[in-house]
Design a protein around this motif. Structure first.
Motif, PDB file in Angstrom:
ATOM      1  N   GLN A  94      -4.203  -1.127  -0.940  1.00 55.76           N
ATOM      2  CA  GLN A  94      -4.920   0.107  -0.610  1.00 55.76           C
ATOM      3  C   GLN A  94      -4.270   0.841   0.558  1.00 55.76           C
ATOM      4  N   MET A  95      -3.007   1.191   0.371  1.00 55.16           N
ATOM      5  CA  MET A  95      -2.280   1.919   1.403  1.00 55.16           C
ATOM      6  C   MET A  95      -2.568   3.414   1.304  1.00 55.16           C
ATOM      7  N   PRO A  96      -2.483   4.119   2.436  1.00 57.86           N
ATOM      8  CA  PRO A  96      -2.702   5.558   2.380  1.00 57.86           C
ATOM      9  C   PRO A  96      -1.572   6.263   1.625  1.00 57.86           C
ATOM     10  N   LYS A  97      -1.913   7.387   1.046  1.00 54.38           N
ATOM     11  CA  LYS A  97      -0.947   8.199   0.307  1.00 54.38           C
ATOM     12  C   LYS A  97       0.286   8.449   1.170  1.00 54.38           C
ATOM     13  N   GLY A  98       1.468   8.207   0.592  1.00 52.12           N
ATOM     14  CA  GLY A  98       2.721   8.475   1.275  1.00 52.12           C
ATOM     15  C   GLY A  98       3.341   7.268   1.967  1.00 52.12           C
ATOM     16  N   ILE A  99       2.621   6.149   2.046  1.00 49.84           N
ATOM     17  CA  ILE A  99       3.139   4.926   2.678  1.00 49.84           C
ATOM     18  C   ILE A  99       2.967   3.788   1.677  1.00 49.84           C
ATOM     19  N   PRO A 100       3.809   3.733   0.622  1.00 48.39           N
ATOM     20  CA  PRO A 100       3.598   2.734  -0.430  1.00 48.39           C
ATOM     21  C   PRO A 100       4.060   1.332  -0.057  1.00 48.39           C
ATOM     22  N   VAL A 101       3.335   0.362  -0.578  1.00 48.04           N
ATOM     23  CA  VAL A 101       3.724  -1.041  -0.538  1.00 48.04           C
ATOM     24  C   VAL A 101       3.585  -1.554  -1.968  1.00 48.04           C
ATOM     25  N   ALA A 118      -3.533  -8.674   6.947  1.00 41.76           N
ATOM     26  CA  ALA A 118      -2.281  -8.451   6.203  1.00 41.76           C
ATOM     27  C   ALA A 118      -1.658  -7.086   6.458  1.00 41.76           C
ATOM     28  N   HIS A 119      -1.569  -6.700   7.699  1.00 44.63           N
ATOM     29  CA  HIS A 119      -1.023  -5.385   8.042  1.00 44.63           C
ATOM     30  C   HIS A 119       0.496  -5.328   8.086  1.00 44.63           C
ATOM     31  N   LEU A 120       1.164  -6.478   8.010  1.00 42.97           N
ATOM     32  CA  LEU A 120       2.625  -6.505   8.169  1.00 42.97           C
ATOM     33  C   LEU A 120       3.323  -5.562   7.192  1.00 42.97           C
ATOM     34  N   ALA A 121       3.004  -5.639   5.917  1.00 42.31           N
ATOM     35  CA  ALA A 121       3.677  -4.798   4.917  1.00 42.31           C
ATOM     36  C   ALA A 121       3.421  -3.311   5.177  1.00 42.31           C
ATOM     37  N   GLY A 122       2.194  -2.958   5.490  1.00 41.15           N
ATOM     38  CA  GLY A 122       1.859  -1.561   5.731  1.00 41.15           C
ATOM     39  C   GLY A 122       2.523  -0.997   6.966  1.00 41.15           C
ATOM     40  N   LEU A 142       7.356   2.153   9.157  1.00 43.09           N
ATOM     41  CA  LEU A 142       8.499   2.159  10.075  1.00 43.09           C
ATOM     42  C   LEU A 142       9.856   2.327   9.398  1.00 43.09           C
ATOM     43  N   THR A 143       9.913   2.268   8.064  1.00 44.45           N
ATOM     44  CA  THR A 143      11.191   2.403   7.363  1.00 44.45           C
ATOM     45  C   THR A 143      10.963   3.073   6.013  1.00 44.45           C
ATOM     46  N   HIS A 144      12.018   3.679   5.492  1.00 45.51           N
ATOM     47  CA  HIS A 144      11.938   4.257   4.147  1.00 45.51           C
ATOM     48  C   HIS A 144      12.404   3.263   3.081  1.00 45.51           C
ATOM     49  N   LEU A 145      12.848   2.078   3.490  1.00 48.99           N
ATOM     50  CA  LEU A 145      13.272   1.064   2.519  1.00 48.99           C
ATOM     51  C   LEU A 145      12.070   0.608   1.692  1.00 48.99           C
ATOM     52  N   PRO A 146      12.315   0.168   0.454  1.00 46.88           N
ATOM     53  CA  PRO A 146      11.206  -0.356  -0.346  1.00 46.88           C
ATOM     54  C   PRO A 146      10.594  -1.590   0.325  1.00 46.88           C
ATOM     55  N   ILE A 147       9.267  -1.642   0.337  1.00 47.66           N
ATOM     56  CA  ILE A 147       8.526  -2.768   0.903  1.00 47.66           C
ATOM     57  C   ILE A 147       7.761  -3.439  -0.230  1.00 47.66           C
ATOM     58  N   LEU A 148       7.971  -4.736  -0.374  1.00 48.71           N
ATOM     59  CA  LEU A 148       7.236  -5.528  -1.352  1.00 48.71           C
ATOM     60  C   LEU A 148       6.286  -6.439  -0.585  1.00 48.71           C
TER      61      LEU A 148
END
Length: 173
Positions: free
Chosen positions: A111-118, A76-80, A85-91
């Motif tokens: 469990q995304m790394p700090k600074g790259i929220p999903v 499930a890496h697509l969201a991360g 790759l973008t600053h747009l909100p990712i759900l």
């Protein structure tokens, strides 16, 4: 011509890691349609088509997209990757895959790394519908017409909670 689908006036991009995600993500599309949100749907695998994903994400804002909804199972890496790759909100919509009933997908997105929220939703259909509603809520912050449609949707949803079609004293639909 890009090797992904674009829709004139789309505000939400719905991405799936595989076409097998469509039966669940069709609920996202249907909910966005009910809410009057123009959107586009594409299958773009983070692993099998990383350059296509990069092209999609790098042009998303210029094409008018405000939110990306990403569904994937397994790793499930697509969201991360999209979030990187973008600053747009990712759900993120975790899908049930071949093992663990979607727990692997859920943890991969949450469990995304700090600074790259999903913003990660529930596994399966409930998460797919909630992603559409959450995307609409984000857009409604700056669009009063969308806000009005969202409030009407929620009001109708609340009213339907108390209906028992076919039960004594309740009108059938």
């Amino acid at each position: 011509m890009a090797d992904y689908v674009t829709v004139e006036g789309a505000r939400v991009g719905v991405l799936m890691g595989s076409a097998s995600d469509w039966p669940v993500m069709e609920k996202t599309s249907a909910t966005l349609e009910k809410l009057g949100i123009v959107h586009e749907c594409n299958v773009i695998s983070a692993h099998r088509a990383p350059r296509r994903l990069e092209a999609y994400c790098s042009t998303a804002e210029d094409r008018g997209l405000q939110v990306l909804i990403c569904a994937a199972g397994g790793a499930a890496h697509l969201a991360g990757v999209a979030a990187a790759l973008t600053h747009l909100p990712i759900l993120g919509c975790p899908m049930k895959a071949w093992s663990t009933e979607g727990l692997d997908s859920l943890l991969s997105m949450a469990q995304m790394p700090k600074g790259i929220p999903v913003g990660t939703l529930a596994v399966g259909g409930a998460g797919a519908i909630n992603a559409a509603i959450l995307a609409t809520q984000i857009i409604a912050l700056s669009d009063s017409d969308v806000r009005d449609r969202l409030l009407a949707y929620r009001s109708n949803q609340s009213a339907a909670t108390f209906e028992l079609p076919g039960a004594p004293g309740h009108p059938s639909k």
